[in-house]
Scaffold this active site. Sequence first.
Site, PDB file in Angstrom:
ATOM      1  N   ARG A  34       0.852  -1.168   0.161  1.00  0.00           N
ATOM      2  CA  ARG A  34      -0.073   0.205  -0.065  1.00  0.00           C
ATOM      3  C   ARG A  34       0.895   1.253  -0.009  1.00  0.00           C
ATOM      4  O   ARG A  34       1.462   1.452   1.077  1.00  0.00           O
ATOM      5  CB  ARG A  34      -0.939   0.007   1.213  1.00  0.00           C
ATOM      6  CG  ARG A  34      -2.158  -1.152   1.066  1.00  0.00           C
ATOM      7  CD  ARG A  34      -3.203  -0.799   0.219  1.00  0.00           C
ATOM      8  NE  ARG A  34      -3.601   0.498   0.689  1.00  0.00           N
ATOM      9  CZ  ARG A  34      -4.866   0.588   1.522  1.00  0.00           C
ATOM     10  NH1 ARG A  34      -5.513  -0.493   1.884  1.00  0.00           N
ATOM     11  NH2 ARG A  34      -5.305   1.804   2.047  1.00  0.00           N
ATOM     12  N   ARG A  61      -4.377   3.890  -2.218  1.00  0.00           N
ATOM     13  CA  ARG A  61      -5.704   3.822  -2.070  1.00  0.00           C
ATOM     14  C   ARG A  61      -5.864   5.274  -1.840  1.00  0.00           C
ATOM     15  O   ARG A  61      -5.503   5.864  -0.856  1.00  0.00           O
ATOM     16  CB  ARG A  61      -6.092   2.926  -1.147  1.00  0.00           C
ATOM     17  CG  ARG A  61      -7.752   2.993  -0.925  1.00  0.00           C
ATOM     18  CD  ARG A  61      -8.542   2.078  -1.828  1.00  0.00           C
ATOM     19  NE  ARG A  61      -8.299   0.756  -1.635  1.00  0.00           N
ATOM     20  CZ  ARG A  61      -7.950  -0.147  -2.664  1.00  0.00           C
ATOM     21  NH1 ARG A  61      -8.012   0.200  -4.114  1.00  0.00           N
ATOM     22  NH2 ARG A  61      -7.874  -1.578  -2.825  1.00  0.00           N
ATOM     23  N   HIS A 132     -14.984  -0.542  -2.365  1.00  0.00           N
ATOM     24  CA  HIS A 132     -14.882  -0.711  -0.578  1.00  0.00           C
ATOM     25  C   HIS A 132     -16.033   0.055   0.062  1.00  0.00           C
ATOM     26  O   HIS A 132     -16.153   1.228  -0.510  1.00  0.00           O
ATOM     27  CB  HIS A 132     -13.542  -0.461  -0.094  1.00  0.00           C
ATOM     28  CG  HIS A 132     -12.440  -0.872  -0.725  1.00  0.00           C
ATOM     29  ND1 HIS A 132     -11.892  -0.543  -1.919  1.00  0.00           N
ATOM     30  CD2 HIS A 132     -11.684  -1.912  -0.545  1.00  0.00           C
ATOM     31  CE1 HIS A 132     -10.976  -1.227  -2.383  1.00  0.00           C
ATOM     32  NE2 HIS A 132     -10.750  -2.168  -1.223  1.00  0.00           N
ATOM     33  N   LYS A 158     -12.947  -7.336  -6.886  1.00  0.00           N
ATOM     34  CA  LYS A 158     -12.940  -7.245  -5.547  1.00  0.00           C
ATOM     35  C   LYS A 158     -13.539  -6.113  -4.952  1.00  0.00           C
ATOM     36  O   LYS A 158     -13.960  -5.231  -5.194  1.00  0.00           O
ATOM     37  CB  LYS A 158     -11.353  -6.707  -5.330  1.00  0.00           C
ATOM     38  CG  LYS A 158     -10.931  -6.700  -3.858  1.00  0.00           C
ATOM     39  CD  LYS A 158      -9.688  -5.936  -3.386  1.00  0.00           C
ATOM     40  CE  LYS A 158      -9.888  -5.638  -1.642  1.00  0.00           C
ATOM     41  NZ  LYS A 158      -8.732  -4.545  -1.307  1.00  0.00           N
ATOM     42  N   LYS A 309     -27.490 -19.149  25.296  1.00  0.00           N
ATOM     43  CA  LYS A 309     -27.866 -20.690  25.780  1.00  0.00           C
ATOM     44  C   LYS A 309     -29.307 -21.076  25.833  1.00  0.00           C
ATOM     45  O   LYS A 309     -29.876 -22.242  25.476  1.00  0.00           O
ATOM     46  CB  LYS A 309     -27.185 -20.935  26.966  1.00  0.00           C
ATOM     47  CG  LYS A 309     -25.821 -21.109  27.062  1.00  0.00           C
ATOM     48  CD  LYS A 309     -25.144 -21.412  28.398  1.00  0.00           C
ATOM     49  CE  LYS A 309     -23.677 -21.405  28.219  1.00  0.00           C
ATOM     50  NZ  LYS A 309     -22.964 -22.090  29.524  1.00  0.00           N
ATOM     51  N   ASP A 353     -21.942 -28.979  29.672  1.00  0.00           N
ATOM     52  CA  ASP A 353     -21.481 -28.324  30.789  1.00  0.00           C
ATOM     53  C   ASP A 353     -21.558 -29.219  32.105  1.00  0.00           C
ATOM     54  O   ASP A 353     -20.813 -29.658  33.005  1.00  0.00           O
ATOM     55  CB  ASP A 353     -22.093 -27.031  31.218  1.00  0.00           C
ATOM     56  CG  ASP A 353     -21.561 -25.856  30.390  1.00  0.00           C
ATOM     57  OD1 ASP A 353     -20.263 -25.934  30.026  1.00  0.00           O
ATOM     58  OD2 ASP A 353     -22.434 -24.825  30.404  1.00  0.00           O
ATOM     59  N   THR A 406     -27.841 -14.573  47.740  1.00  0.00           N
ATOM     60  CA  THR A 406     -29.452 -14.272  47.581  1.00  0.00           C
ATOM     61  C   THR A 406     -30.199 -15.609  47.850  1.00  0.00           C
ATOM     62  O   THR A 406     -30.216 -16.351  46.984  1.00  0.00           O
ATOM     63  CB  THR A 406     -29.530 -13.557  46.219  1.00  0.00           C
ATOM     64  OG1 THR A 406     -28.848 -12.615  45.730  1.00  0.00           O
ATOM     65  CG2 THR A 406     -31.155 -13.140  46.114  1.00  0.00           C
ATOM     66  N   GLY A 497     -11.234 -25.531  37.288  1.00  0.00           N
ATOM     67  CA  GLY A 497     -12.384 -25.105  36.196  1.00  0.00           C
ATOM     68  C   GLY A 497     -11.790 -25.442  35.011  1.00  0.00           C
ATOM     69  O   GLY A 497     -12.712 -25.839  34.153  1.00  0.00           O
ATOM     70  N   GLN A 504     -16.188 -30.158  28.773  1.00  0.00           N
ATOM     71  CA  GLN A 504     -17.407 -29.621  27.941  1.00  0.00           C
ATOM     72  C   GLN A 504     -17.165 -29.756  26.371  1.00  0.00           C
ATOM     73  O   GLN A 504     -17.764 -30.067  25.581  1.00  0.00           O
ATOM     74  CB  GLN A 504     -18.108 -28.509  28.496  1.00  0.00           C
ATOM     75  CG  GLN A 504     -17.126 -27.281  28.568  1.00  0.00           C
ATOM     76  CD  GLN A 504     -17.080 -26.536  27.142  1.00  0.00           C
ATOM     77  OE1 GLN A 504     -17.928 -26.727  26.532  1.00  0.00           O
ATOM     78  NE2 GLN A 504     -16.155 -25.845  27.162  1.00  0.00           N
TER      79      GLN A 504
HETATM   80  P1  NAP Z   1     -23.922 -16.082  37.151  1.00  0.00           P
HETATM   81  O1  NAP Z   1     -25.257 -16.378  36.317  1.00  0.00           O
HETATM   82  O2  NAP Z   1     -23.886 -14.589  36.998  1.00  0.00           O
HETATM   83  O3  NAP Z   1     -23.859 -16.323  38.976  1.00  0.00           O
HETATM   84  C1  NAP Z   1     -23.259 -15.849  39.564  1.00  0.00           C
HETATM   85  C2  NAP Z   1     -23.428 -16.422  41.014  1.00  0.00           C
HETATM   86  O4  NAP Z   1     -22.330 -16.046  41.879  1.00  0.00           O
HETATM   87  C3  NAP Z   1     -24.863 -15.994  41.679  1.00  0.00           C
HETATM   88  O5  NAP Z   1     -25.474 -17.198  42.301  1.00  0.00           O
HETATM   89  C4  NAP Z   1     -24.259 -14.932  42.773  1.00  0.00           C
HETATM   90  O6  NAP Z   1     -25.001 -14.969  43.519  1.00  0.00           O
HETATM   91  C5  NAP Z   1     -22.785 -15.202  42.855  1.00  0.00           C
HETATM   92  N1  NAP Z   1     -22.057 -14.431  43.267  1.00  0.00           N
HETATM   93  C6  NAP Z   1     -21.682 -13.480  42.648  1.00  0.00           C
HETATM   94  N2  NAP Z   1     -20.572 -12.448  43.129  1.00  0.00           N
HETATM   95  C7  NAP Z   1     -20.623 -12.995  44.327  1.00  0.00           C
HETATM   96  C8  NAP Z   1     -19.855 -12.431  45.406  1.00  0.00           C
HETATM   97  N3  NAP Z   1     -19.268 -11.419  45.611  1.00  0.00           N
HETATM   98  N4  NAP Z   1     -20.428 -13.129  46.771  1.00  0.00           N
HETATM   99  C9  NAP Z   1     -21.174 -13.945  47.002  1.00  0.00           C
HETATM  100  N5  NAP Z   1     -21.729 -14.637  45.799  1.00  0.00           N
HETATM  101  C10 NAP Z   1     -21.565 -14.058  44.821  1.00  0.00           C
HETATM  102  O7  NAP Z   1     -22.488 -16.540  36.717  1.00  0.00           O
HETATM  103  P2  NAP Z   1     -22.448 -18.102  36.210  1.00  0.00           P
HETATM  104  O8  NAP Z   1     -22.377 -18.043  34.693  1.00  0.00           O
HETATM  105  O9  NAP Z   1     -23.138 -19.004  36.911  1.00  0.00           O
HETATM  106  O10 NAP Z   1     -20.727 -18.309  36.370  1.00  0.00           O
HETATM  107  C11 NAP Z   1     -20.294 -18.533  37.727  1.00  0.00           C
HETATM  108  C12 NAP Z   1     -18.875 -18.960  37.510  1.00  0.00           C
HETATM  109  O11 NAP Z   1     -18.685 -20.193  36.800  1.00  0.00           O
HETATM  110  C13 NAP Z   1     -17.854 -17.969  36.851  1.00  0.00           C
HETATM  111  O12 NAP Z   1     -16.731 -17.693  37.829  1.00  0.00           O
HETATM  112  C14 NAP Z   1     -17.391 -18.736  35.767  1.00  0.00           C
HETATM  113  O13 NAP Z   1     -15.818 -18.537  35.799  1.00  0.00           O
HETATM  114  C15 NAP Z   1     -17.765 -20.021  36.118  1.00  0.00           C
HETATM  115  N6  NAP Z   1     -17.721 -21.059  34.926  1.00  0.00           N
HETATM  116  C16 NAP Z   1     -16.913 -22.027  34.632  1.00  0.00           C
HETATM  117  C17 NAP Z   1     -17.089 -22.617  33.430  1.00  0.00           C
HETATM  118  C18 NAP Z   1     -16.069 -23.828  33.091  1.00  0.00           C
HETATM  119  O14 NAP Z   1     -15.984 -24.363  31.817  1.00  0.00           O
HETATM  120  N7  NAP Z   1     -14.906 -23.986  33.916  1.00  0.00           N
HETATM  121  C19 NAP Z   1     -18.374 -22.736  32.728  1.00  0.00           C
HETATM  122  C20 NAP Z   1     -19.395 -21.718  33.312  1.00  0.00           C
HETATM  123  C21 NAP Z   1     -19.093 -20.937  34.159  1.00  0.00           C
HETATM  124  P3  NAP Z   1     -26.332 -13.950  43.476  1.00  0.00           P
HETATM  125  O15 NAP Z   1     -27.559 -14.655  43.251  1.00  0.00           O
HETATM  126  O16 NAP Z   1     -26.520 -13.457  45.151  1.00  0.00           O
HETATM  127  O17 NAP Z   1     -26.281 -12.676  42.806  1.00  0.00           O
END
Ligand code: NAP
Length: 535
Positions: A34, A61, A132, A158, A309, A353, A406, A497, A504
């Site tokens: 270019r 260009r 382009h 192109k 999902k 998963d 929660t 993890g 998976q």
């Molecule tokens: P999510 O749907 O956002 O759920 C998060 C959960 O963690 C909720 O129950 C939340 O509680 C709780 N939480 C978040 N921060 C908190 C804190 N500071 N103190 C207490 N509880 C807390 O997330 P997710 O998709 O389930 O993912 C969660 C974890 O799984 C992630 O860290 C991710 O790395 C891991 N993961 C790993 C894989 C793998 O292949 N290894 C696959 C998927 C996920 P509340 O309900 O009170 O908000």
Amino acid sequence: MTKLTAAITVHSLEQALTAAARAAELGADLVEFRIDTFADDPKAVTELVQRSALPCIITCRPTWEGGAYDGDEQTRISLLEHAGIGPRKPVYIDLELIAYQKSANLRQKISLVVDDPDRPRQTDTGLILSSHDFDGRPNDLLRKVKEMADTPLCRVVKVAWHARSLRDNLEAFELIRQQVKPMVALCMGECGLASRVLAKKFGALLTFASIDEEEGTAPGQPTLGEIKGLYRWDALDSDTRVFGVIGHPVGHSMSPPVHNAGFDAAGVNGVYLPMPVPPEYEHFKATVSSWIAQPGLHFGGASVTIPHKENLLRFVKERGGAGGEVEPLAERIGAANTLHVRDDGSLYACNTDYAAALDAVCDGLSIQRDGLAGRRVAVIGAGGAARAVVAGFAHYGARVTVYNRTTEKAQALAEQFEATAAPLAELSGSEADVYINCTPIGMHPNVDASPFDIINHQSESTHSLGPGVVVFDTIYNPVQTRLLRTAAEAGCATIPGTEMFVRQAAAQFKLWTGKDAPCDVFRDVLAAHLTNKQS
Ligand code: NAP
């Protein structure tokens, strides 16, 4: 054969020659120089063509077509003429359709430099006519393609435009499939990667890649290293099956390096791409439907991640009957992470998963899934990951307790899968055979946190970590979390993890290819990727 072309912005003669030599080392077939900002030295353009380590395309260009040349057309023509003066000619000169149509003078001059079917003579240079659009697909795209193809002097058509969605790539593939002249049809931006990588599968004349991340000449251009290494350029052919990870965002996903390395190791003719799709169901449906229907694409399926999902389940269920099948437990979980497009065109959605979590823990306990019946499993968290884990363990008869910040969310989850709910604080007095952290507590950058620390703040901890207990942290960044280190010190068996991620992915690989996944390769790629991320 589609030429892998390194795009090089010329700043100086020596810099460009060094870059061309580097492109040759990295496996490019061709370079595009270019010369947009190299207009002061026409003689150096001649020398550039003579000394380039690879055959070259010369492009100057103008700014009005997204380039950097802001001089007059006379000077530009003179530069292009100089490109063809020496004994060694550029393989192509690229000129914009608009410029070519507008100026009779330019048409006349360029016809002296490039191969002209009406005037047979000794030159090896072909004319690329190009168009382009950096905003999106131009309304008159097809008209432009026809006008270029109908121009006798034009040897290569192109077109490049900014992809608004993954569907833009399909039109690029169609243009290449229907080509009447050698064709380059590329989509720019994050959504256009497929058009660049799969140019070879569809028989485009060339695709562009940059030497490194800083040197790209168009948005979304991969590097030579990415296209050759990550996206398996040398292995691609018209039969290559295409897979991907559908999510929003997906730029950070570790699935492309893992699955592509798996295809390499297992000798599978496949390629795996990031597939960014906006969150709404209509986008998901339109994208996946069109990719499945695209002739010659051989779209074999996808990993599906947040926020799609649930969309995947809905999509496959809507197909219904013989056209779509959903794994029953994925339906109960309410989320699927894997799409398989079977050879007969029917669809299958499942959730790998929960299976990955089950098998990782069963290996830790040295038991089969049936051996989980009656075991006490403490799941920390009640989000998406916890849901898959709770469903899987409850399905095999484990006594699951959900501990969550929660409490209502823990209760709702527990009720659905015949588990028990408890406040997070009660984890301190718990006794379980298996602890599974499904919260982000301890994840990078908060690597000094652990779910058990939070409990300790609230009450004195008496949780039953010790020999015979398995602790599984779903977090994979870092691999060894604070929780896992504490558990290992207490004598527990620990599972990072990464094991869930690897398993998976391995289940997806098996479904798509019929072959056992090379899990050790998956682990190595994941480890290298995570190390890079942290450095
Ligand atoms: P999510 O749907 O956002 O759920 C998060 C959960 O963690 C909720 O129950 C939340 O509680 C709780 N939480 C978040 N921060 C908190 C804190 N500071 N103190 C207490 N509880 C807390 O997330 P997710 O998709 O389930 O993912 C969660 C974890 O799984 C992630 O860290 C991710 O790395 C891991 N993961 C790993 C894989 C793998 O292949 N290894 C696959 C998927 C996920 P509340 O309900 O009170 O908000």
